[in-house]
Design a protein around this motif. Structure first.
Motif, PDB file in Angstrom:
ATOM      1  N   TYR A  33       0.818  -1.211   0.000  1.00 46.29           N
ATOM      2  CA  TYR A  33       0.000   0.000   0.000  1.00 46.29           C
ATOM      3  C   TYR A  33       0.849   1.257   0.000  1.00 46.29           C
ATOM      4  O   TYR A  33       0.441   2.286  -0.550  1.00 46.29           O
ATOM      5  CB  TYR A  33      -0.988  -0.029   1.171  1.00 46.29           C
ATOM      6  CG  TYR A  33      -2.180  -0.883   0.827  1.00 46.29           C
ATOM      7  CD1 TYR A  33      -3.340  -0.312   0.317  1.00 46.29           C
ATOM      8  CD2 TYR A  33      -2.122  -2.269   0.932  1.00 46.29           C
ATOM      9  CE1 TYR A  33      -4.419  -1.099  -0.058  1.00 46.29           C
ATOM     10  CE2 TYR A  33      -3.191  -3.072   0.560  1.00 46.29           C
ATOM     11  CZ  TYR A  33      -4.339  -2.477   0.065  1.00 46.29           C
ATOM     12  OH  TYR A  33      -5.407  -3.254  -0.326  1.00 46.29           O
ATOM     13  N   ALA A  34       2.043   1.203   0.573  1.00 41.71           N
ATOM     14  CA  ALA A  34       2.928   2.371   0.530  1.00 41.71           C
ATOM     15  C   ALA A  34       3.346   2.694  -0.905  1.00 41.71           C
ATOM     16  O   ALA A  34       3.380   3.863  -1.312  1.00 41.71           O
ATOM     17  CB  ALA A  34       4.154   2.136   1.408  1.00 41.71           C
ATOM     18  N   VAL A  35       3.638   1.664  -1.697  1.00 39.38           N
ATOM     19  CA  VAL A  35       4.117   1.923  -3.067  1.00 39.38           C
ATOM     20  C   VAL A  35       3.001   2.400  -3.990  1.00 39.38           C
ATOM     21  O   VAL A  35       3.284   2.870  -5.099  1.00 39.38           O
ATOM     22  CB  VAL A  35       4.822   0.679  -3.673  1.00 39.38           C
ATOM     23  CG1 VAL A  35       6.032   0.279  -2.845  1.00 39.38           C
ATOM     24  CG2 VAL A  35       3.862  -0.496  -3.834  1.00 39.38           C
ATOM     25  N   LEU A  36       1.746   2.324  -3.547  1.00 38.40           N
ATOM     26  CA  LEU A  36       0.663   2.898  -4.345  1.00 38.40           C
ATOM     27  C   LEU A  36       0.829   4.411  -4.504  1.00 38.40           C
ATOM     28  O   LEU A  36       0.265   5.019  -5.425  1.00 38.40           O
ATOM     29  CB  LEU A  36      -0.694   2.614  -3.695  1.00 38.40           C
ATOM     30  CG  LEU A  36      -1.175   1.159  -3.700  1.00 38.40           C
ATOM     31  CD1 LEU A  36      -2.460   1.034  -2.897  1.00 38.40           C
ATOM     32  CD2 LEU A  36      -1.380   0.655  -5.118  1.00 38.40           C
ATOM     33  N   PHE A  37       1.593   5.040  -3.617  1.00 34.56           N
ATOM     34  CA  PHE A  37       1.756   6.492  -3.644  1.00 34.56           C
ATOM     35  C   PHE A  37       3.118   6.914  -4.194  1.00 34.56           C
ATOM     36  O   PHE A  37       3.438   8.099  -4.190  1.00 34.56           O
ATOM     37  CB  PHE A  37       1.535   7.052  -2.234  1.00 34.56           C
ATOM     38  CG  PHE A  37       0.135   6.804  -1.744  1.00 34.56           C
ATOM     39  CD1 PHE A  37      -0.884   7.697  -2.030  1.00 34.56           C
ATOM     40  CD2 PHE A  37      -0.182   5.644  -1.050  1.00 34.56           C
ATOM     41  CE1 PHE A  37      -2.186   7.453  -1.613  1.00 34.56           C
ATOM     42  CE2 PHE A  37      -1.476   5.394  -0.619  1.00 34.56           C
ATOM     43  CZ  PHE A  37      -2.486   6.299  -0.912  1.00 34.56           C
ATOM     44  N   LYS A  38       3.881   5.930  -4.673  1.00 33.68           N
ATOM     45  CA  LYS A  38       5.160   6.245  -5.288  1.00 33.68           C
ATOM     46  C   LYS A  38       4.919   7.041  -6.574  1.00 33.68           C
ATOM     47  O   LYS A  38       4.084   6.686  -7.399  1.00 33.68           O
ATOM     48  CB  LYS A  38       5.916   4.949  -5.607  1.00 33.68           C
ATOM     49  CG  LYS A  38       7.332   5.162  -6.107  1.00 33.68           C
ATOM     50  CD  LYS A  38       8.025   3.829  -6.308  1.00 33.68           C
ATOM     51  CE  LYS A  38       9.450   4.019  -6.797  1.00 33.68           C
ATOM     52  NZ  LYS A  38      10.140   2.712  -6.990  1.00 33.68           N
ATOM     53  N   GLY A  39       5.642   8.148  -6.736  1.00 29.32           N
ATOM     54  CA  GLY A  39       5.464   8.975  -7.925  1.00 29.32           C
ATOM     55  C   GLY A  39       4.288   9.925  -7.841  1.00 29.32           C
ATOM     56  O   GLY A  39       3.973  10.604  -8.824  1.00 29.32           O
TER      57      GLY A  39
END
Length: 377
Positions: A33-39
């Motif tokens: 879920y953290a990497v959903l906000f990458k970029g």
């Protein structure tokens, strides 16, 4: 004022992720879920309700900040007033856009400890079967969105909360970082050497607690029924430990297959060794998703699974499924798998179970689109 100067004055946008703990698969759930906000313009702060501070967990969380509340399981029973106070303090420390909370207890604390909209992620069946939990969810329904890790979990929640609009109870599949998982996995030869398996045997693998939920008894019976049709020297290798170990070993002896069934015990980072298997068989009776199936697929292993819970959504092939407890059909599936030359990529991980697929799905969910539009306005 230049663009860079403007950026310095713009308030940083944050997302608060709240997890019960980081044991078992839940550290990777936080990462997912953290990497959903990458970029994106958002940074992620991940908070663990239980579990001691750990540098390894910090790295694995893929977050911009990690906070360990370090409660014991006993301390978060009952009303959880201390946890609610701590969460309220964290939520007030900066301008959070929303909270993503995993499992019911963090959802409960997040809703009572803040005024944030909460995306509640559910990883199991039955979380809203209790009347008290239904009342709680209905009370907070204006700022609660629910996600199930499979359609099976989603449908279970929809059945328990029938008045909710469908778009507020949706599916976002569990997923893996395929390249990272494959980079961890050792070669077939190295895996077999470490696990003590013969290099030339045809091996059926299984990973899981030795527990009634995993139903390894059906696996052993199906393997015993199929053994005469399998290549000479075939083995069943079961990786895991639990209270049924003695019973399962007795069952293998009664069926006359003790020499062909290997109990490997608990193997740290077991997914590293999945290439040791020719087939991976999951016989669980209510697997909400079946992450282990994705890990086996990433190793290029043929997978078979019981036709219940979320496993059929992961496997997706009727000929790879069998009814719960149906050892005869499992035996026929094993026999077929031992003779069919599977095409390369037959069991490749589907796009919806990857980080990229989940990213596209998450940002197109109507509830998320609406939430972010409201936040901008």
């Amino acid at each position: 004022m230049t663009t860079s100067d403007q950026a310095c004055y713009e308030p940083q946008r944050w997302v608060l992720q709240f997890c019960h703990g980081y044991d078992g698969p839940f550290l990777d759930c936080a990462r997912q879920y953290a990497v959903l906000f990458k970029g994106t313009p958002y940074k992620v702060c991940t908070v663990y309700l239980t579990g001691e501070p750990s540098a390894e967990v910090e790295r694995g969380s893929a977050s911009d900040e990690v906070i360990f509340l370090d409660y014991s399981s006993a301390q978060v029973r009952g009303l959880k007033l201390g946890a609610i106070r701590d969460f309220r303090r964290i939520a007030a420390s900066r301008d959070y856009a929303l909270c993503i909370a995993h499992r019911f207890k963090p959802i409960y604390v997040a809703l009572l400890g803040s005024s944030l909209t909460v995306i509640g992620v559910h990883h199991a069946f039955g979380d809203y079967k209790r009347r008290s939990r239904q009342l709680f969810a209905n009370f907070f329904r204006k700022r609660l969105v629910l996600l199930g890790v499979s359609n099976a979990v989603r449908d279970d929640m929809r059945a328990c909360l029938p008045a909710w609009p469908a778009e507020r109870i949706e599916t976002l599949y569990n997923r893996i970082d395929v390249e990272a998982v494959q980079a961890e996995q050792v070669s077939r030869e190295a895996a077999r050497e470490l696990l003590g398996l013969p290099p030339d045997a045809w091996v059926v693998g299984n990973v899981g607690r030795l527990h009634p939920d995993k139903d390894q008894a059906t696996l052993i019976r199906g393997f015993a029924l199929a053994l005469r049709q399998l290549p000479a020297g075939s083995l069943l290798a079961i990786m895991g430990s639990g209270r049924l170990e003695a019973q399962l070993k007795t069952l293998a002896a009664e069926l006359g297959v003790s020499e062909a069934v290997r109990f490997l015990g608990q193997v740290p980072s077991g997914r590293r060794y999945f290439k040791a298997f020719d087939v991976f068989a999951l016989t669980s009776d209510h697997e909400p998703f079946g992450m282990v199936l994705l890990e086996a697929m990433a190793a290029g292993v043929t997978v078979l699974a019981s036709n219940c819970g979320g496993a059929p959504e992961v496997v997706g092939e009727p000929e790879a499924l069998f009814a719960l407890g149906d050892d005869a059909t499992l035996a026929s599936r094993l026999s077929a798998a031992s003779t069919i030359e599977w095409r390369e990529g037959e069991h490749a991980v589907k796009g919806c179970f990857t980080d990229a697929g989940a990213y596209a799905r998450f940002w197109s969910l109507p509830s998320v689109v609406c939430l972010m539009q409201t936040r901008k306005s």
